[in-house]
Design a protein around this motif. Structure first.
Motif, PDB file in Angstrom:
ATOM      1  N   GLU A 245     -55.080 -57.084  56.225  1.00  0.00           N
ATOM      2  CA  GLU A 245     -55.411 -55.999  55.324  1.00  0.00           C
ATOM      3  C   GLU A 245     -55.415 -54.667  56.082  1.00  0.00           C
ATOM      4  O   GLU A 245     -56.039 -54.548  57.140  1.00  0.00           O
ATOM      5  CB  GLU A 245     -56.788 -56.260  54.702  1.00  0.00           C
ATOM      6  CG  GLU A 245     -57.314 -55.134  53.852  1.00  0.00           C
ATOM      7  CD  GLU A 245     -56.384 -54.789  52.708  1.00  0.00           C
ATOM      8  OE1 GLU A 245     -56.144 -53.591  52.493  1.00  0.00           O
ATOM      9  OE2 GLU A 245     -55.890 -55.721  52.038  1.00  0.00           O
ATOM     10  N   THR A 246     -54.709 -53.652  55.543  1.00  0.00           N
ATOM     11  CA  THR A 246     -54.561 -52.368  56.249  1.00  0.00           C
ATOM     12  C   THR A 246     -55.504 -51.288  55.719  1.00  0.00           C
ATOM     13  O   THR A 246     -55.357 -50.119  56.090  1.00  0.00           O
ATOM     14  CB  THR A 246     -53.113 -51.865  56.136  1.00  0.00           C
ATOM     15  OG1 THR A 246     -52.760 -51.770  54.746  1.00  0.00           O
ATOM     16  CG2 THR A 246     -52.156 -52.795  56.857  1.00  0.00           C
TER      17      THR A 246
ATOM     18  N   LEU B 102     -54.606 -55.232  64.502  1.00  0.00           N
ATOM     19  CA  LEU B 102     -54.049 -56.043  63.432  1.00  0.00           C
ATOM     20  C   LEU B 102     -52.670 -56.540  63.843  1.00  0.00           C
ATOM     21  O   LEU B 102     -51.877 -55.796  64.420  1.00  0.00           O
ATOM     22  CB  LEU B 102     -53.939 -55.220  62.142  1.00  0.00           C
ATOM     23  CG  LEU B 102     -55.187 -54.466  61.683  1.00  0.00           C
ATOM     24  CD1 LEU B 102     -54.931 -53.812  60.335  1.00  0.00           C
ATOM     25  CD2 LEU B 102     -56.385 -55.404  61.607  1.00  0.00           C
TER      26      LEU B 102
ATOM     27  N   ARG C 161     -60.640 -58.826  59.733  1.00  0.00           N
ATOM     28  CA  ARG C 161     -59.442 -58.259  60.349  1.00  0.00           C
ATOM     29  C   ARG C 161     -59.514 -58.311  61.871  1.00  0.00           C
ATOM     30  O   ARG C 161     -60.585 -58.241  62.461  1.00  0.00           O
ATOM     31  CB  ARG C 161     -59.269 -56.807  59.905  1.00  0.00           C
ATOM     32  CG  ARG C 161     -59.099 -56.666  58.412  1.00  0.00           C
ATOM     33  CD  ARG C 161     -58.645 -55.292  58.028  1.00  0.00           C
ATOM     34  NE  ARG C 161     -59.463 -54.238  58.603  1.00  0.00           N
ATOM     35  CZ  ARG C 161     -59.231 -52.950  58.440  1.00  0.00           C
ATOM     36  NH1 ARG C 161     -58.199 -52.568  57.736  1.00  0.00           N
ATOM     37  NH2 ARG C 161     -60.017 -52.051  58.977  1.00  0.00           N
TER      38      ARG C 161
ATOM     39  N   VAL D 276     -48.817 -45.224  56.151  1.00  0.00           N
ATOM     40  CA  VAL D 276     -49.340 -46.534  55.778  1.00  0.00           C
ATOM     41  C   VAL D 276     -49.108 -46.724  54.290  1.00  0.00           C
ATOM     42  O   VAL D 276     -49.504 -45.879  53.482  1.00  0.00           O
ATOM     43  CB  VAL D 276     -50.840 -46.668  56.092  1.00  0.00           C
ATOM     44  CG1 VAL D 276     -51.350 -48.043  55.675  1.00  0.00           C
ATOM     45  CG2 VAL D 276     -51.114 -46.439  57.564  1.00  0.00           C
TER      46      VAL D 276
ATOM     47  N   VAL E  11     -47.473 -55.728  58.362  1.00  0.00           N
ATOM     48  CA  VAL E  11     -48.754 -56.106  58.953  1.00  0.00           C
ATOM     49  C   VAL E  11     -49.287 -57.343  58.231  1.00  0.00           C
ATOM     50  O   VAL E  11     -49.291 -57.396  57.003  1.00  0.00           O
ATOM     51  CB  VAL E  11     -49.766 -54.945  58.866  1.00  0.00           C
ATOM     52  CG1 VAL E  11     -51.085 -55.329  59.538  1.00  0.00           C
ATOM     53  CG2 VAL E  11     -49.190 -53.695  59.534  1.00  0.00           C
TER      54      VAL E  11
ATOM     55  N   ILE F 251     -56.845 -47.903  57.645  1.00  0.00           N
ATOM     56  CA  ILE F 251     -55.948 -47.512  58.740  1.00  0.00           C
ATOM     57  C   ILE F 251     -55.240 -46.213  58.334  1.00  0.00           C
ATOM     58  O   ILE F 251     -54.789 -46.067  57.195  1.00  0.00           O
ATOM     59  CB  ILE F 251     -54.910 -48.608  59.034  1.00  0.00           C
ATOM     60  CG1 ILE F 251     -55.612 -49.939  59.326  1.00  0.00           C
ATOM     61  CG2 ILE F 251     -54.008 -48.210  60.192  1.00  0.00           C
ATOM     62  CD1 ILE F 251     -56.526 -49.911  60.516  1.00  0.00           C
TER      63      ILE F 251
ATOM     64  N   VAL G 142     -51.587 -53.310  65.603  1.00  0.00           N
ATOM     65  CA  VAL G 142     -51.706 -52.045  64.891  1.00  0.00           C
ATOM     66  C   VAL G 142     -53.147 -51.557  64.918  1.00  0.00           C
ATOM     67  O   VAL G 142     -54.062 -52.304  64.531  1.00  0.00           O
ATOM     68  CB  VAL G 142     -51.223 -52.210  63.433  1.00  0.00           C
ATOM     69  CG1 VAL G 142     -51.409 -50.921  62.648  1.00  0.00           C
ATOM     70  CG2 VAL G 142     -49.758 -52.633  63.404  1.00  0.00           C
ATOM     71  N   SER G 143     -53.339 -50.302  65.361  1.00  0.00           N
ATOM     72  CA  SER G 143     -54.625 -49.605  65.437  1.00  0.00           C
ATOM     73  C   SER G 143     -55.543 -50.280  66.459  1.00  0.00           C
ATOM     74  O   SER G 143     -55.223 -51.324  67.019  1.00  0.00           O
ATOM     75  CB  SER G 143     -55.302 -49.522  64.069  1.00  0.00           C
ATOM     76  OG  SER G 143     -56.008 -50.704  63.780  1.00  0.00           O
TER      77      SER G 143
ATOM     78  N   PRO H 293     -49.105 -53.214  53.089  1.00  0.00           N
ATOM     79  CA  PRO H 293     -48.846 -53.983  54.312  1.00  0.00           C
ATOM     80  C   PRO H 293     -47.773 -53.354  55.206  1.00  0.00           C
ATOM     81  O   PRO H 293     -47.482 -53.880  56.279  1.00  0.00           O
ATOM     82  CB  PRO H 293     -48.373 -55.338  53.773  1.00  0.00           C
ATOM     83  CG  PRO H 293     -47.795 -55.034  52.437  1.00  0.00           C
ATOM     84  CD  PRO H 293     -48.569 -53.880  51.887  1.00  0.00           C
TER      85      PRO H 293
ATOM     86  N   GLY I  13     -48.881 -57.423  63.568  1.00  0.00           N
ATOM     87  CA  GLY I  13     -47.745 -56.937  62.790  1.00  0.00           C
ATOM     88  C   GLY I  13     -46.433 -57.276  63.467  1.00  0.00           C
ATOM     89  O   GLY I  13     -46.394 -57.703  64.619  1.00  0.00           O
TER      90      GLY I  13
ATOM     91  N   VAL J  10     -46.503 -50.409  57.633  1.00  0.00           N
ATOM     92  CA  VAL J  10     -46.934 -49.306  58.493  1.00  0.00           C
ATOM     93  C   VAL J  10     -45.706 -48.764  59.203  1.00  0.00           C
ATOM     94  O   VAL J  10     -44.893 -49.532  59.732  1.00  0.00           O
ATOM     95  CB  VAL J  10     -47.982 -49.788  59.521  1.00  0.00           C
ATOM     96  CG1 VAL J  10     -48.206 -48.739  60.599  1.00  0.00           C
ATOM     97  CG2 VAL J  10     -49.287 -50.123  58.830  1.00  0.00           C
TER      98      VAL J  10
END
Length: 594
Positions: free
Chosen positions: A54-55, A35, A104, A9, A51, A58, A30-31, A12, A37, A14
């Motif tokens: 906001e990551t 999120l 998010r 990560v 993404v 993660i 994502v996750s 932004p 992406g 990933v």
């Protein structure tokens, strides 16, 4: 659902492995926070994902869920008056769901699934239709008739069933029997944002987009389906100029993209547009506007997508046969998002750190403009005009984004900080700007406004260029060293600058000038020049130039800009006064024939 695993990560960006089933520009989640992406790079079964949220928090090992679909927008009734973020999430619905701040993993349908629209069919059972044909309409707002079209990828077939009355965007309103079977047609379509929508033929740009801004319409016009850019330093008026175009341009649909601009500027747009009245109908301007808001404090990757989201929506309305104007403010912030993602991907940087593909990405965006014959059996026309603001650091037009844009667009409205500091707005520098559509639209202006339009424009530009040369002499040796004709040139160009090129966006009358008003204003200013020049040429003794320049009719010429459109017939009396006052002055100077 196929699942990958995060291995890295970086803001932004990933990186995930076990992504062998994914493709470029596929949408992923994502996750477990889901999120949004998009896959932007592939190496074997390893994918790089940008993404759009906001990551923070993660980490490696978390899942990535594949959707198998490209990032797409929903197209159908409900777009007009909506305010979306960069990936087409409706901001008002997000606020209802999570409050004033976007959290998010928020998933909201872009188009309302519950609202029922009154569908009016335009074809009947047994009719043959093809891709792009209009099968019915919905009165979306008082200004916009939303035309429901056969999807672009549908084969020619016959209408098996068609309904009427109340329906949601997901209800089937028609069934078309094609060679490949029965196709259900809903009021909503989906389209990938990075692919241009198809059309039958692109036509030449021969019709100007009238904006009501004198310096644009008269000197540097943009054609319908054309491209233009507004570069300029901070405070020179890019945003206000684009607001003016959005308010007054003779486009039927406006798509405004706030891409990376400050939040307070976007707030002004959101507060001001609902209060503005459409000049043609008297209805609020928002009733034919779509807003994309992705401000500078929103995720940087979503800024990159916002440009494509906006232009796909604009193409959709173009396909209905509308004239659409898209305002992108600004492509510099979009390019900065490209630069950040390119750096995180560890790509070889180009000039000033921008990616080597900056020029091609800009070209891909601007080439989606055009005046087209739509993909349909009725061959209706649509137009998509692109106006992009560029924000070069320090107003340096030699920087990469400005230069790449200038190689693509055909109209350049160069904003000048020195004009803005002198409170001359719009601060478009008439010596730097240009339009490559002048020859294309010359016939339209000649036939629509007046035979002398193009000649007057050329003469006014010649005088303004002469003024720049004379100013150098004045700075060196003073105005007294100039001849009478040269001093007249300075007086005429002063009138051109202050009374014609200067336009007050905040004044209820001066904010918009019709072509007829522009023609009469320019004609009157040049009439004074010609009459005065004739007297100077014939005078046997020195004329009192100061008295000539102080004639009372000069003030009346300056006030034409504040005349309402219905009182333009007063200009004829002003022209008569010009002739009378200059003739009387010539008589006092001893030349009765003048």
């Amino acid at each position: 659902m196929d699942v990958g695993r995060i291995v890295k990560v970086s803001g932004p960006l990933v990186v995930a492995d076990q992504m062998g089933e994914s493709r470029m520009y596929d949408l992923v989640r994502v996750s477990d926070a889901r999120l949004m992406g998009e896959v932007i790079e592939l190496h074997g079964d390893r994918a790089s994902i940008q993404v759009y949220e906001e990551t923070g928090g993660i980490g490696p090992g978390e899942p990535v869920y594949l959707t198998g679909e490209p990032l797409s927008v929903e197209l159908g009734p409900g777009l007009i008056e909506a305010i979306f973020d960069g990936v087409q999430r409706p901001l008002d619905k997000i606020r209802e769901q999570v409050g004033d701040y976007i959290t998010r993993g928020v998933e909201v349908n872009p188009l309302n699934r519950e609202h029922k629209w009154d569908f009016v069919p335009k074809v009947k059972e047994g009719d043959t239709v093809q891709a792009g044909d209009i099968i019915g309409t919905v009165q979306e707002t008082t200004l916009v008739e939303h035309r429901i079209m056969v999807p672009p990828d549908c084969l020619t077939g016959s209408v098996k069933e068609i309904s009427s009355g109340q329906a949601t965007v997901t209800d089937v309103v028609a069934k078309i029997e094609t060679e490949e079977g029965l196709v259900d047609v809903k009021m909503m379509q989906r389209w990938p944002i990075r692919a241009g929508r198809p059309y039958k033929e692109k036509m030449g740009p021969h019709i100007p987009m009238i904006t009501g801004q004198r310096i644009i319409d008269t000197f540097f016009p943009v054609a319908k389906g054309g491209t233009a850019c507004i570069p300029g330093p901070f405070g020179s008026g890019k945003t206000v100029t684009q607001h003016q175009l959005a308010k007054w341009a003779d486009a039927e649909i406006v798509v405004y993209i706030g891409c990376g601009e400050r939040g307070n500027e976007m707030t002004d747009v959101l507060l001001e547009f609902p209060e503005l009245l459409d000049p043609q109908s008297g209805e609020p301007l928002m009733k034919r506007t779509v807003l994309i808001a992705n401000t500078s404090n929103m995720p940087v990757a979503a800024r990159e997508a916002s440009i494509y989201t906006g232009i796909t929506i604009a193409e959709y309305f173009r396909d209905m046969g509308y004239s659409v104007a898209l305002m992108a403010d600004s492509t510099s912030r979009w390019a900065e998002a490209l630069r950040e993602m390119s750096g995180r991907l560890e790509e070889m940087p180009g000039e000033e750190g921008y990616p080597a593909y900056l020029g091609s990405r800009l070209a891909d965006f601007y080439e989606r403009s055009g005046r087209t014959i739509c993909q349909s059996s009725d061959e209706r026309e649509g137009a998509l005009t692109l106006v992009g603001a560029v924000s070069p650091p320090g107003g340096d037009l030699s920087e990469p984004v400005s230069q790449a844009t200038l190689r693509i667009v055909k109209v350049f409205w160069g904003l000048d900080a020195s004009l803005a500091y002198r409170r001359h707005f719009p601060a478009i520098n008439w010596l730097l700007s240009y339009s490559l559509y002048l020859d294309n639209v010359a016939v339209y202006f000649r036939d629509t406004v007046g035979e002398q339009w193009n000649d007057m424009r050329k003469e006014a530009m010649r005088l303004l260029q002469e003024e720049a040369e004379l100013e150098e002499i004045v700075r060196l040796v003073g105005v007294d060293a100039l001849s009478a004709k040269e001093r007249l040139t300075l007086e005429t160009t002063k009138s051109l600058r202050e009374d014609f090129l200067h336009q007050n966006a905040m004044h209820e009358i001066d904010t918009y000038s019709s072509l007829q008003k522009q023609f009469k204003m320019l004609e009157t200013i040049l009439l004074f020049h010609h009459q005065a020049e004739a007297v100077i040429n014939k005078a046997e003794i020195d004329l009192d130039l100061e008295a000539m320049f102080a004639l009372s009719v000069r003030e009346r010429i300056a006030r034409i800009r504040y005349l309402p459109e219905e009182q333009l017939n007063e200009v004829e009396s002003i022209k008569g006064e010009v002739k009378e006052q200059i003739a009387s002055l010539a008589g006092e100077g001893g030349d009765e024939d003048a």
